[in-house]
Design an enzyme around this catalytic site. Structure first.
Site, PDB file in Angstrom:
ATOM      1  N   ASP A  68       0.857  -1.188   0.000  1.00  0.00           N
ATOM      2  CA  ASP A  68       0.000   0.000   0.000  1.00  0.00           C
ATOM      3  C   ASP A  68       0.887   1.229   0.000  1.00  0.00           C
ATOM      4  O   ASP A  68       2.064   1.171   0.396  1.00  0.00           O
ATOM      5  CB  ASP A  68      -0.913  -0.006   1.236  1.00  0.00           C
ATOM      6  CG  ASP A  68      -1.956   1.109   1.208  1.00  0.00           C
ATOM      7  OD1 ASP A  68      -2.390   1.486   0.100  1.00  0.00           O
ATOM      8  OD2 ASP A  68      -2.329   1.607   2.287  1.00  0.00           O
ATOM      9  N   HIS A  69       0.328   2.343  -0.428  1.00  0.00           N
ATOM     10  CA  HIS A  69       1.036   3.613  -0.382  1.00  0.00           C
ATOM     11  C   HIS A  69       0.763   4.300   0.952  1.00  0.00           C
ATOM     12  O   HIS A  69      -0.385   4.626   1.260  1.00  0.00           O
ATOM     13  CB  HIS A  69       0.591   4.518  -1.539  1.00  0.00           C
ATOM     14  CG  HIS A  69       1.010   4.016  -2.880  1.00  0.00           C
ATOM     15  ND1 HIS A  69       0.209   4.108  -4.003  1.00  0.00           N
ATOM     16  CD2 HIS A  69       2.149   3.400  -3.289  1.00  0.00           C
ATOM     17  CE1 HIS A  69       0.834   3.586  -5.038  1.00  0.00           C
ATOM     18  NE2 HIS A  69       2.013   3.146  -4.626  1.00  0.00           N
ATOM     19  N   TYR A 112      -5.200   4.417   0.586  1.00  0.00           N
ATOM     20  CA  TYR A 112      -6.272   3.586   0.039  1.00  0.00           C
ATOM     21  C   TYR A 112      -5.896   2.906  -1.277  1.00  0.00           C
ATOM     22  O   TYR A 112      -6.715   2.778  -2.176  1.00  0.00           O
ATOM     23  CB  TYR A 112      -7.561   4.408  -0.135  1.00  0.00           C
ATOM     24  CG  TYR A 112      -7.722   5.472   0.907  1.00  0.00           C
ATOM     25  CD1 TYR A 112      -7.813   5.137   2.262  1.00  0.00           C
ATOM     26  CD2 TYR A 112      -7.761   6.813   0.569  1.00  0.00           C
ATOM     27  CE1 TYR A 112      -7.930   6.118   3.233  1.00  0.00           C
ATOM     28  CE2 TYR A 112      -7.881   7.801   1.537  1.00  0.00           C
ATOM     29  CZ  TYR A 112      -7.958   7.449   2.869  1.00  0.00           C
ATOM     30  OH  TYR A 112      -8.062   8.422   3.835  1.00  0.00           O
ATOM     31  N   HIS A 113      -4.653   2.416  -1.361  1.00  0.00           N
ATOM     32  CA  HIS A 113      -4.171   1.740  -2.562  1.00  0.00           C
ATOM     33  C   HIS A 113      -3.654   0.332  -2.257  1.00  0.00           C
ATOM     34  O   HIS A 113      -2.592  -0.058  -2.741  1.00  0.00           O
ATOM     35  CB  HIS A 113      -3.050   2.554  -3.226  1.00  0.00           C
ATOM     36  CG  HIS A 113      -3.441   3.917  -3.664  1.00  0.00           C
ATOM     37  ND1 HIS A 113      -2.514   4.913  -3.943  1.00  0.00           N
ATOM     38  CD2 HIS A 113      -4.660   4.469  -3.887  1.00  0.00           C
ATOM     39  CE1 HIS A 113      -3.148   6.012  -4.301  1.00  0.00           C
ATOM     40  NE2 HIS A 113      -4.447   5.766  -4.269  1.00  0.00           N
ATOM     41  N   PRO A 114      -4.359  -0.484  -1.490  1.00  0.00           N
ATOM     42  CA  PRO A 114      -3.837  -1.808  -1.157  1.00  0.00           C
ATOM     43  C   PRO A 114      -3.892  -2.757  -2.357  1.00  0.00           C
ATOM     44  O   PRO A 114      -4.847  -2.751  -3.128  1.00  0.00           O
ATOM     45  CB  PRO A 114      -4.767  -2.275  -0.035  1.00  0.00           C
ATOM     46  CG  PRO A 114      -6.070  -1.594  -0.332  1.00  0.00           C
ATOM     47  CD  PRO A 114      -5.686  -0.245  -0.882  1.00  0.00           C
TER      48      PRO A 114
END
Length: 538
Positions: free
Chosen positions: A291-292, A466-468
């Site tokens: 994730d980021h 919110y980039h998993p």
């Protein structure tokens, strides 16, 4: 209830698959979604993502496990639980990633996933308002637009970045990603273009598509090791549906590995601990989470030109509403990233490894109220983290949220990149084009100066952007979950098609790449179906 294909999850990927697999009328498809239909009006207003951030009717509202490198804080993790999934509640920013991301996927043994090979699927998905190059799709379902209004703060941010040698870039999805500019969004004429709107809605009238909402899939069914259907809970009752061809899991980075584990596919020790019969011991299911990480800074503004100011009075709120209702313009059309930049954290890296976000409002935490003073936010995320986390079931109960462990900042390189990105944000804010708008640095403020203090600040306030991805990773190594055709290894009739299959998180926002994965996945599924048909007699 017999179908050719059952799709579990009507998020970004599931909506794409439902459209593409039913388009020729030859296949009967069941689409199952645990959440409701996308009738909440805030879904369709771009700035409405702030209202949906903590709305349990359309949001799973997960919490991570205590994160060791974040002072043992839990990280709030919103995920879409509604038709359209995260594309119905996200920040609308449309960024594909870098060509090198996909070339790396292919170099790791995933044939067919190089940038040259996936670009046609990006293009097929996109419908740009002004498509002016070979990198821009023109006729796809997904509306991609420039934001309708420029803003003086965003203009100043872009100019300040330029003063530091960061060139202007008017399309982060063009020939190169590096530079500073305005973000493009999944919207059209001031309305969100979710995958439910773009892909699912045009398919709803097809007689070969059956959509069930508020239907929680509890288990995949098998016969002789072959996936043959699912069990799901809807309306207080249990239901069974059969799939003649395939079960396709598109429940997302957290729920896809959860469903596999509940169904007996995953790490043997985990399954046995929860009393689940092991169908297939695949240690990588739920592992490799990427994730980021995201850290914001807040700056008080010298002029009352922020969304904070518009929201501070009844008159301002009425003006916002009227401008949107009459013209589809104004603050309600703003995405989670208004302007931004893709930059290199140091001279040694060969391509951008940090993403910057600039937005003309501020808050202590997303989903809470805006600050009562004029302010804006500048944030950063490292693009290619080395830290890896996990997703694990807590029990055999399908309704219990999985245990999510991001493991942020677990490597020295990740820590260095975060610090470098935050230091760059401060330099941009201190550069001439921005200085006239900066009254004071509200957060973190002058108390933070050294690298160690910046890292402490990141640990204090940072979280997910919110980039998993990557919890059902594609590959050929022992920890890979699916092959290059997205088939679960050793389990016939079962695929995973969503962000969880990405071998690595892309360098940017992930929704565009998720749509691409589903477009390509649909082609693979249909191609395999054609290949399996008996050859016609000569």
């Amino acid at each position: 209830m017999d179908y050719d294909y059952i799709i579990v999850g009507a998020g970004s990927a599931g909506c794409v698959l439902a459209n593409r697999l039913t388009a020729d009328g030859q296949h009967r498809v069941l689409l199952l979604e645990a959440g409701p239909r996308d009738t909440n009006p805030w879904i369709h207003i771009p700035l409405g993502y702030g209202k949906l951030f903590a709305t349990p009717s359309v949001n799973w509202m997960y919490q991570s496990e205590p994160e060791a490198e974040l002072n043992n804080r839990r990280v709030f993790t919103p995920r879409g639980k509604v038709l359209g999934g995260c594309s119905s509640i996200n920040g609308l920013v449309h960024v594909r990633g870098q060509a090198e991301d996909f070339d790396t996927w292919a170099a790791q043994g995933n044939a067919g996933w190089s940038f040259r090979e996936v670009l046609p699927y990006f293009l097929r998905s996109e419908n740009r308002v002004r498509a002016e190059s070979e990198f821009q799709g023109r006729e796809g379902p997904l509306s991609i637009s420039e934001l309708p209004d420029k803003h003086p703060l965003c203009d100043a941010f872009i100019e300040a970045a330029g003063a530091l040698g960061i060139a202007r870039n008017d399309d982060f999805n063009g020939a190169k990603q590096e530079g500073a500019g305005y973000y493009h969004t999944t919207s059209r004429k001031g309305r969100r273009a979710s995958c439910a709107v773009a892909y699912l809605r045009p398919a709803l009238g097809r007689t070969n598509l059956d959509v069930r909402t508020e239907a929680l899939t509890t288990r995949i069914r098998f016969h002789g090791g072959h996936a043959v259907g699912v069990e799901y809970r809807m309306g207080g009752s249990m239901h069974i549906a059969s799939a003649r061809r395939e079960v396709i899991v598109s429940a997302g980075t957290f729920n896809s590995p959860q469903l596999l584990q509940l169904s007996g596919i995953g790490p043997r020790a985990l399954l046995e601990r929860h009393g689940i019969a092991v169908l297939r011991d695949i240690p990588g299911v739920g592992g490799g989470l990427q994730d980021h990480f995201y850290v914001r800074t807040v700056w008080k503004c010298t002029q009352p030109i922020t969304i904070n100011d518009a929201m501070a009075s009844l008159f301002g709120r009425l003006g916002m509403g009227l401008r949107y209702a009459l013209m589809r313009r104004g603050p309600l059309t703003v995405s989670a990233g208004y302007a931004g930049a893709f930059v290199r954290s140091n001279a040694r890296v060969t391509r951008p490894d940090v993403q910057l976000y600039f937005i003309n409002f501020s808050t202590d935490r997303m989903g809470t109220g805006l600050h009562p003073f004029s302010a804006f936010t500048a944030s950063m995320s490292p693009l290619r983290p080395q830290s890896r986390g996990s997703v694990r079931i807590r029990s055999a109960d399908p309704a219990e949220a999985p245990a999510i462990h991001y493991n942020y900042l677990n490597t020295p390189d990740d820590q260095r990149t975060v610090v470098a990105g935050l230091q760059l944000v401060r330099r941009i804010m201190s550069t001439a084009p921005m200085r006239p708008y900066v009254l004071a640095e509200h957060a973190p403020g002058s108390r933070v100066q050294s690298e160690a203090q910046w890292l402490d600040y990141a640990r204090e306030v940072g979280g997910t952007v919110y980039h998993p991805t990557s919890t059902c990773r594609m590959g050929q190594d022992p920890l890979a979950v699916v092959d290059a055709r997205l088939r679960v290894r050793g389990v016939p009739g079962l695929r995973v098609v969503d962000a969880s299959v990405m071998p690595g998180v892309v360098s940017g926002n992930t929704n565009a790449a998720t749509v691409m994965v589903a477009e390509k996945g649909a082609d693979m599924i249909l191609g395999d179906a054609r290949a399996a048909q008996p050859a016609r007699a000569a």
